[in-house]
Design a protein around this motif. Sequence first.
Motif, short mmCIF file in Angstrom:
data_model
loop_
_atom_site.label_atom_id
_atom_site.label_comp_id
_atom_site.label_asym_id
_atom_site.label_seq_id
_atom_site.Cartn_x
_atom_site.Cartn_y
_atom_site.Cartn_z
N ILE A 129 1.09 -0.91 -0.01
CA ILE A 129 -0.26 0.43 -0.03
C ILE A 129 0.42 1.18 0.16
CG2 ILE A 129 -1.80 1.63 1.19
CD1 ILE A 129 -2.84 -1.71 1.93
N PHE A 130 2.32 0.94 0.82
CA PHE A 130 3.05 2.13 0.87
C PHE A 130 4.06 2.76 -0.47
CE2 PHE A 130 6.97 4.23 1.52
CZ PHE A 130 6.63 5.18 2.28
N ASN A 131 4.45 1.26 -0.60
CA ASN A 131 4.57 1.35 -2.28
C ASN A 131 4.11 1.67 -3.83
OD1 ASN A 131 7.36 1.45 -0.73
ND2 ASN A 131 7.36 -0.46 -1.18
N GLN A 132 2.25 1.49 -3.82
CA GLN A 132 2.08 1.31 -4.97
C GLN A 132 1.38 2.72 -4.60
OE1 GLN A 132 0.18 -1.86 -5.89
NE2 GLN A 132 2.00 -3.72 -6.21
N ILE A 133 1.34 3.35 -3.26
CA ILE A 133 0.40 4.69 -3.62
C ILE A 133 -0.97 4.69 -3.49
CG2 ILE A 133 0.17 7.45 -4.09
CD1 ILE A 133 3.96 6.85 -5.10
N ASN A 134 -1.23 3.59 -2.56
CA ASN A 134 -2.50 3.81 -2.50
C ASN A 134 -2.99 2.52 -3.93
OD1 ASN A 134 -2.04 5.66 -1.01
ND2 ASN A 134 -3.49 7.39 -2.23
N PRO A 135 -3.28 1.72 -3.25
CA PRO A 135 -3.64 1.14 -4.50
C PRO A 135 -4.48 0.85 -4.65
CG PRO A 135 -2.31 -0.94 -3.00
CD PRO A 135 -1.96 0.73 -2.99
N ILE A 136 -5.89 -0.04 -5.28
CA ILE A 136 -7.16 -0.95 -5.15
C ILE A 136 -6.58 -2.60 -4.63
CG2 ILE A 136 -7.77 0.13 -7.47
CD1 ILE A 136 -7.80 -2.41 -8.43
N LYS A 137 -8.02 -2.88 -3.98
CA LYS A 137 -8.17 -3.83 -2.84
C LYS A 137 -6.97 -5.01 -3.71
CE LYS A 137 -11.32 -2.86 0.34
NZ LYS A 137 -12.66 -3.09 0.69
N SER A 138 -7.44 -5.42 -4.55
CA SER A 138 -7.18 -6.34 -4.68
C SER A 138 -5.71 -6.58 -5.41
CB SER A 138 -7.82 -6.66 -6.82
OG SER A 138 -8.03 -5.26 -7.36
N GLU A 139 -5.28 -5.25 -6.29
CA GLU A 139 -4.04 -5.26 -6.60
C GLU A 139 -3.09 -5.22 -5.44
OE1 GLU A 139 -3.89 -1.66 -10.24
OE2 GLU A 139 -3.50 -1.37 -7.66
N ALA A 140 -3.72 -4.99 -3.97
CA ALA A 140 -2.60 -5.33 -2.88
C ALA A 140 -2.41 -6.40 -2.16
CB ALA A 140 -2.95 -4.19 -1.79
N ILE A 141 -3.87 -7.28 -2.41
CA ILE A 141 -3.59 -8.83 -2.42
C ILE A 141 -2.91 -9.87 -3.12
CG2 ILE A 141 -5.46 -10.82 -2.00
CD1 ILE A 141 -7.27 -8.55 -1.32
N TYR A 142 -3.23 -9.66 -4.62
CA TYR A 142 -2.14 -10.32 -5.26
C TYR A 142 -1.10 -10.10 -5.38
CZ TYR A 142 -7.49 -11.97 -6.96
OH TYR A 142 -8.85 -12.00 -7.18
N ASN A 195 0.87 -9.92 -3.16
CA ASN A 195 1.53 -10.90 -1.80
C ASN A 195 1.20 -12.50 -2.37
OD1 ASN A 195 2.61 -8.90 0.46
ND2 ASN A 195 1.21 -7.73 -0.85
N ILE A 196 0.33 -12.55 -3.18
CA ILE A 196 -0.30 -14.25 -3.39
C ILE A 196 -0.02 -14.17 -2.88
CG2 ILE A 196 0.99 -15.66 -4.70
CD1 ILE A 196 4.15 -14.86 -4.25
N ILE A 197 -1.60 -13.35 -2.53
CA ILE A 197 -2.97 -13.93 -0.88
C ILE A 197 -4.17 -14.27 -2.17
CG2 ILE A 197 -3.99 -13.78 1.24
CD1 ILE A 197 -1.12 -12.03 1.61
N GLU A 198 -5.27 -15.14 -1.44
CA GLU A 198 -6.08 -15.46 -2.34
C GLU A 198 -7.13 -14.51 -1.72
OE1 GLU A 198 -7.81 -17.84 -4.07
OE2 GLU A 198 -5.81 -19.66 -3.77
N LEU A 199 -7.78 -13.91 -2.84
CA LEU A 199 -8.97 -12.91 -2.25
C LEU A 199 -9.50 -12.68 -1.21
CD1 LEU A 199 -10.08 -9.97 -3.83
CD2 LEU A 199 -11.50 -11.26 -4.86
N SER A 200 -10.26 -14.30 -0.67
CA SER A 200 -11.01 -13.49 0.59
C SER A 200 -10.08 -14.25 1.55
CB SER A 200 -11.74 -15.00 0.21
OG SER A 200 -10.32 -16.52 0.54
N SER A 201 -8.92 -14.54 1.98
CA SER A 201 -8.39 -14.73 2.81
C SER A 201 -7.05 -13.34 2.86
CB SER A 201 -6.76 -15.36 2.58
OG SER A 201 -7.30 -16.80 2.89
N GLY A 202 -7.16 -12.77 1.66
CA GLY A 202 -6.88 -11.29 1.64
C GLY A 202 -8.01 -10.40 2.03
N THR A 203 -8.43 -10.25 1.90
CA THR A 203 -9.87 -9.34 2.00
C THR A 203 -10.66 -9.55 3.89
OG1 THR A 203 -10.59 -9.38 0.25
CG2 THR A 203 -12.59 -9.19 1.93
N ASN A 204 -10.13 -10.76 4.14
CA ASN A 204 -10.33 -10.52 5.98
C ASN A 204 -9.18 -9.73 6.21
OD1 ASN A 204 -13.35 -12.12 5.71
ND2 ASN A 204 -11.16 -14.11 5.44
N MET A 205 -8.19 -9.93 5.64
CA MET A 205 -6.70 -9.50 6.38
C MET A 205 -7.02 -7.86 5.99
SD MET A 205 -2.91 -10.56 5.35
CE MET A 205 -3.21 -11.59 5.80
#
Length: 207
Positions: free
Chosen positions: A91-104, A106-116
């Motif tokens: 989030i810091f390096n990409q300067i305010n990315p959308i949710k899916s960008e931050a999750i993917y 980091n190679i995390i499943e969408l559901s797990s990343g959303t909960n995180m």
Amino acid sequence: MNKTVELVKLWGDYEDQHPNGTIEDFCRHHLSLPVKDEKRIAQEWQLLPDINGRLMILLRRIGKYHMVYSNKALEGTGLDQIEEFGILVTIFNQINPIKSEAIYNNIIELSSGTNMLIRLKKRGLINEYPDKEDKRVKRLKLTVKGEETIKVAKDRVLKVAAMMMHGLTDEDKQLCIQLLTPINERFDGMFQKQKNKTFEEIFQEMM
């Protein structure tokens, strides 16, 4: 035999077999020889991996050690696991990315990343806001508390990395990076694209 003479002889033998080989190729070739010459005596019932499997087991074990020690190092920072640190850094390096960008990223499943992301938001580490061009899309931003948290966490994560790599020279580390980067680049971005495919389909595509 004089070591210089021996080295020249080894280079000559290598050049005969690999006329287009570079000095870097020659060095990697000889670094790999102890692995090739290694002999193991195993019981017939043992299931032994091939060289590809052995390398992946080594990488996986190192990765697990890193995760265990990183999670321990993050205790008291407000972060529970290294994946949360990765999300904040993205989030810091990409300067305010959308949710899916931050999750993917980091190679995390969408559901797990959303909960995180929900947990990080509840702790006051991140905020989300609508994208200016598409109000349906949510973008992420670190709070002041989130920025302070990653500053503290970064120092601890770097200490873990230094501990894990202790004993290797900078040249060794650079060689590892050089050898493994093409593998990462090959699979980068494929994770979410292949999630609905079978393994056999993925295997054929990647091979």
